[in-house]
Design a protein around this motif. Sequence first.
Motif, PDB file in Angstrom:
ATOM      1  N   VAL A 116       0.820  -1.218   0.000  1.00 11.51           N
ATOM      2  CA  VAL A 116       0.000   0.000   0.000  1.00 11.51           C
ATOM      3  C   VAL A 116       0.853   1.268   0.000  1.00 11.51           C
ATOM      4  O   VAL A 116       0.645   2.148  -0.846  1.00 11.51           O
ATOM      5  CB  VAL A 116      -0.990  -0.018   1.182  1.00 11.51           C
ATOM      6  N   PRO A 117       1.838   1.420   0.914  1.00 13.22           N
ATOM      7  CA  PRO A 117       2.661   2.641   0.847  1.00 13.22           C
ATOM      8  C   PRO A 117       3.469   2.740  -0.443  1.00 13.22           C
ATOM      9  O   PRO A 117       3.691   3.836  -0.960  1.00 13.22           O
ATOM     10  CB  PRO A 117       3.573   2.534   2.071  1.00 13.22           C
ATOM     11  N   ALA A 118       3.923   1.586  -0.976  1.00 13.86           N
ATOM     12  CA  ALA A 118       4.651   1.621  -2.251  1.00 13.86           C
ATOM     13  C   ALA A 118       3.729   2.080  -3.375  1.00 13.86           C
ATOM     14  O   ALA A 118       4.138   2.841  -4.256  1.00 13.86           O
ATOM     15  CB  ALA A 118       5.230   0.240  -2.563  1.00 13.86           C
ATOM     16  N   ALA A 119       2.469   1.622  -3.342  1.00 10.53           N
ATOM     17  CA  ALA A 119       1.496   2.040  -4.358  1.00 10.53           C
ATOM     18  C   ALA A 119       1.228   3.539  -4.255  1.00 10.53           C
ATOM     19  O   ALA A 119       1.168   4.247  -5.269  1.00 10.53           O
ATOM     20  CB  ALA A 119       0.196   1.250  -4.191  1.00 10.53           C
ATOM     21  N   VAL A 120       1.062   4.037  -3.016  1.00  8.14           N
ATOM     22  CA  VAL A 120       0.825   5.467  -2.805  1.00  8.14           C
ATOM     23  C   VAL A 120       2.010   6.280  -3.304  1.00  8.14           C
ATOM     24  O   VAL A 120       1.856   7.287  -4.009  1.00  8.14           O
ATOM     25  CB  VAL A 120       0.558   5.746  -1.320  1.00  8.14           C
ATOM     26  N   SER A 121       3.218   5.845  -2.949  1.00  5.19           N
ATOM     27  CA  SER A 121       4.422   6.570  -3.343  1.00  5.19           C
ATOM     28  C   SER A 121       4.606   6.567  -4.858  1.00  5.19           C
ATOM     29  O   SER A 121       4.919   7.593  -5.470  1.00  5.19           O
ATOM     30  CB  SER A 121       5.643   5.947  -2.664  1.00  5.19           C
ATOM     31  N   LEU A 122       4.411   5.401  -5.480  1.00  3.93           N
ATOM     32  CA  LEU A 122       4.564   5.295  -6.939  1.00  3.93           C
ATOM     33  C   LEU A 122       3.553   6.192  -7.647  1.00  3.93           C
ATOM     34  O   LEU A 122       3.892   6.918  -8.595  1.00  3.93           O
ATOM     35  CB  LEU A 122       4.397   3.841  -7.369  1.00  3.93           C
ATOM     36  N   LEU A 123       2.295   6.138  -7.177  1.00  2.00           N
ATOM     37  CA  LEU A 123       1.260   6.941  -7.821  1.00  2.00           C
ATOM     38  C   LEU A 123       1.522   8.428  -7.629  1.00  2.00           C
ATOM     39  O   LEU A 123       1.325   9.231  -8.550  1.00  2.00           O
ATOM     40  CB  LEU A 123      -0.104   6.566  -7.237  1.00  2.00           C
ATOM     41  N   SER A 124       2.003   8.805  -6.440  1.00  2.00           N
ATOM     42  CA  SER A 124       2.221  10.228  -6.157  1.00  2.00           C
ATOM     43  C   SER A 124       3.335  10.821  -7.011  1.00  2.00           C
ATOM     44  O   SER A 124       3.327  12.021  -7.297  1.00  2.00           O
ATOM     45  CB  SER A 124       2.554  10.424  -4.675  1.00  2.00           C
ATOM     46  N   THR A 125       4.312   9.994  -7.400  1.00  2.00           N
ATOM     47  CA  THR A 125       5.442  10.492  -8.185  1.00  2.00           C
ATOM     48  C   THR A 125       5.251  10.301  -9.683  1.00  2.00           C
ATOM     49  O   THR A 125       6.110  10.696 -10.466  1.00  2.00           O
ATOM     50  CB  THR A 125       6.748   9.785  -7.752  1.00  2.00           C
ATOM     51  N   ASN A 126       4.128   9.709 -10.087  1.00  4.82           N
ATOM     52  CA  ASN A 126       3.886   9.463 -11.506  1.00  4.82           C
ATOM     53  C   ASN A 126       2.497   9.918 -11.945  1.00  4.82           C
ATOM     54  O   ASN A 126       1.964   9.434 -12.945  1.00  4.82           O
ATOM     55  CB  ASN A 126       4.052   7.969 -11.812  1.00  4.82           C
ATOM     56  N   THR A 127       1.922  10.852 -11.180  1.00  4.69           N
ATOM     57  CA  THR A 127       0.602  11.393 -11.486  1.00  4.69           C
ATOM     58  C   THR A 127       0.702  12.903 -11.605  1.00  4.69           C
ATOM     59  O   THR A 127       1.404  13.535 -10.802  1.00  4.69           O
ATOM     60  CB  THR A 127      -0.404  11.019 -10.374  1.00  4.69           C
ATOM     61  N   PRO A 128       0.028  13.518 -12.572  1.00  8.53           N
ATOM     62  CA  PRO A 128       0.036  14.982 -12.670  1.00  8.53           C
ATOM     63  C   PRO A 128      -0.461  15.610 -11.369  1.00  8.53           C
ATOM     64  O   PRO A 128      -1.417  15.128 -10.763  1.00  8.53           O
ATOM     65  CB  PRO A 128      -0.942  15.264 -13.821  1.00  8.53           C
ATOM     66  N   ARG A 129       0.211  16.681 -10.952  1.00  6.51           N
ATOM     67  CA  ARG A 129      -0.127  17.288  -9.659  1.00  6.51           C
ATOM     68  C   ARG A 129      -1.576  17.755  -9.604  1.00  6.51           C
ATOM     69  O   ARG A 129      -2.203  17.710  -8.536  1.00  6.51           O
ATOM     70  CB  ARG A 129       0.815  18.466  -9.382  1.00  6.51           C
ATOM     71  N   GLU A 130      -2.121  18.201 -10.736  1.00  4.74           N
ATOM     72  CA  GLU A 130      -3.489  18.695 -10.719  1.00  4.74           C
ATOM     73  C   GLU A 130      -4.513  17.566 -10.570  1.00  4.74           C
ATOM     74  O   GLU A 130      -5.702  17.820 -10.340  1.00  4.74           O
ATOM     75  CB  GLU A 130      -3.787  19.494 -11.988  1.00  4.74           C
ATOM     76  N   LYS A 131      -4.078  16.311 -10.695  1.00  5.94           N
ATOM     77  CA  LYS A 131      -4.959  15.150 -10.534  1.00  5.94           C
ATOM     78  C   LYS A 131      -4.647  14.367  -9.258  1.00  5.94           C
ATOM     79  O   LYS A 131      -5.216  13.296  -9.028  1.00  5.94           O
ATOM     80  CB  LYS A 131      -4.815  14.209 -11.735  1.00  5.94           C
ATOM     81  N   MET A 132      -3.751  14.902  -8.429  1.00 11.07           N
ATOM     82  CA  MET A 132      -3.245  14.151  -7.288  1.00 11.07           C
ATOM     83  C   MET A 132      -4.343  13.816  -6.277  1.00 11.07           C
ATOM     84  O   MET A 132      -4.439  12.685  -5.799  1.00 11.07           O
ATOM     85  CB  MET A 132      -2.141  14.942  -6.594  1.00 11.07           C
ATOM     86  N   GLY A 133      -5.173  14.777  -5.931  1.00  9.79           N
ATOM     87  CA  GLY A 133      -6.216  14.537  -4.935  1.00  9.79           C
ATOM     88  C   GLY A 133      -7.187  13.463  -5.383  1.00  9.79           C
ATOM     89  O   GLY A 133      -7.549  12.566  -4.612  1.00  9.79           O
ATOM     90  N   MET A 134      -7.628  13.536  -6.642  1.00  7.23           N
ATOM     91  CA  MET A 134      -8.554  12.544  -7.165  1.00  7.23           C
ATOM     92  C   MET A 134      -7.914  11.162  -7.177  1.00  7.23           C
ATOM     93  O   MET A 134      -8.533  10.157  -6.805  1.00  7.23           O
ATOM     94  CB  MET A 134      -8.991  12.936  -8.580  1.00  7.23           C
ATOM     95  N   ALA A 135      -6.643  11.087  -7.596  1.00 11.62           N
ATOM     96  CA  ALA A 135      -5.947   9.802  -7.670  1.00 11.62           C
ATOM     97  C   ALA A 135      -5.793   9.182  -6.282  1.00 11.62           C
ATOM     98  O   ALA A 135      -6.027   7.990  -6.091  1.00 11.62           O
ATOM     99  CB  ALA A 135      -4.582   9.974  -8.331  1.00 11.62           C
ATOM    100  N   MET A 136      -5.391   9.996  -5.300  1.00  6.83           N
ATOM    101  CA  MET A 136      -5.211   9.485  -3.945  1.00  6.83           C
ATOM    102  C   MET A 136      -6.536   9.045  -3.336  1.00  6.83           C
ATOM    103  O   MET A 136      -6.619   8.029  -2.633  1.00  6.83           O
ATOM    104  CB  MET A 136      -4.551  10.537  -3.059  1.00  6.83           C
ATOM    105  N   GLY A 137      -7.582   9.815  -3.591  1.00  6.07           N
ATOM    106  CA  GLY A 137      -8.902   9.444  -3.077  1.00  6.07           C
ATOM    107  C   GLY A 137      -9.398   8.142  -3.684  1.00  6.07           C
ATOM    108  O   GLY A 137      -9.961   7.289  -2.986  1.00  6.07           O
ATOM    109  N   THR A 138      -9.188   7.987  -4.997  1.00  6.66           N
ATOM    110  CA  THR A 138      -9.612   6.754  -5.659  1.00  6.66           C
ATOM    111  C   THR A 138      -8.813   5.558  -5.150  1.00  6.66           C
ATOM    112  O   THR A 138      -9.377   4.480  -4.891  1.00  6.66           O
ATOM    113  CB  THR A 138      -9.434   6.891  -7.181  1.00  6.66           C
ATOM    114  N   LEU A 139      -7.500   5.733  -5.013  1.00  4.96           N
ATOM    115  CA  LEU A 139      -6.667   4.644  -4.496  1.00  4.96           C
ATOM    116  C   LEU A 139      -7.092   4.271  -3.081  1.00  4.96           C
ATOM    117  O   LEU A 139      -7.166   3.085  -2.737  1.00  4.96           O
ATOM    118  CB  LEU A 139      -5.198   5.064  -4.503  1.00  4.96           C
TER     119      LEU A 139
END
Length: 403
Positions: A116-139
């Motif tokens: 889970v933390p690896a998934a969060v970290s990977l997604l946070s560093t490979n997602t556009p910043r303007e989509k970060m909140g939506m991506a984190m919420g969905t994950l």
Amino acid sequence: MANWKINLTVLWFGNFLVMGGMTMIVPFLPLYIQEMGIHDAHAVAMWAGIIFAGNFVTSFIFQPIWGGLADRYGRKVMLLRSGFGMAIVMTLMGFALTPWHLLLLRMLNGVISGFVPAAVSLLSTNTPREKMGMAMGTLQSGGVAGTILGPLFGGLLAEWIGFRPIFYITGGLLFAASLLATFLVKESFDSAQAKRQPKQSIWVGLKELSKIQELPALYSVTFVIQFSILSSMPLIPLFVQELHGSGELLAFYAGLVGSITGFSNMIASPLLGKIGDRIGSVKVLAIALIGAGLAFIPQALVTNIWQLFAARFMLGIFMGGLLPSVQTLIRQYTPNGMESRSYAFNTSSLSLGNMLGPVIGGALSGWIGIRGIFMVAAVMLFLNMIWVRLTLYRRTLNATSES
């Protein structure tokens, strides 16, 4: 489809299976222990508590270690290490012959965990910043869905196929999810630059991150969230019995009260994540902390089961804005190259809340009851809101006025 969207889809599925596998044993763990030859009620309860907590103890210790390695060698490597490792350990749990075997395997699972933390970290560093909140919420919704449905599926499968095959099925699904991540998840990671960074011990990394005032505040939010929720969780069935009385539907109502918070959380997380992308995650976090604290108060005042359902549903909605906002803000304040370590320390805070919440809540319940536990949780969330306002909200306002 953009790479970050593919990553999000695959990692959502992986989070769902990991959290589902972790919680699937909850309904039948005492029965599985009895099958191993332990029949004294007190001994069964003691073993069940120790075995369930064993995973969180070792996870608390080892997450920062894996986080440091992820920053140096890549998040996808750590993701696959954890996924395939947990698939093997979960399968071996089906061969356990004594409670000691199961305890050691649960502790080993905590050692190698970190999907889970690896998934969060990977997604946070490979997602556009303007989509970060939506991506984190969905994950986040994937993990919550697994937490909700895991016990349900575990209980149903235990009736149909028995206890041991459940571990084999879960291990196989985790292996399939890890295999899917191997081929579909894409990571943008500069290994050469990472290796040029000086090596740091866990304590040096923690000391460096602690200098950033916002990060300890965010870690404390994570701890308080888990502590507040889990401090009353083991007492919920008894509270439902107090409100509803004994009857055929008692177990059903107790399970529904436990899961309704997760359902509203799962629905609200992506929506509040999108709102965070528009108005700022600090504002969403502040509102969610106030709302979650307020949602605990009526739980201490309810007089029937339906009022408890409504209060728990509202709690889940506000909780949907907590962890995704924290994860988004951690990425915002963490220096490049230290993302995985930062998320790993946050996961350790989460594990600490998972460990201490039920223990301290159970101890306090003898003096103040579960209604008192609800009020304590509300006070802790309000105090945490003040801490967030002092460390995050005020600095955000100052940065905005200066710009």
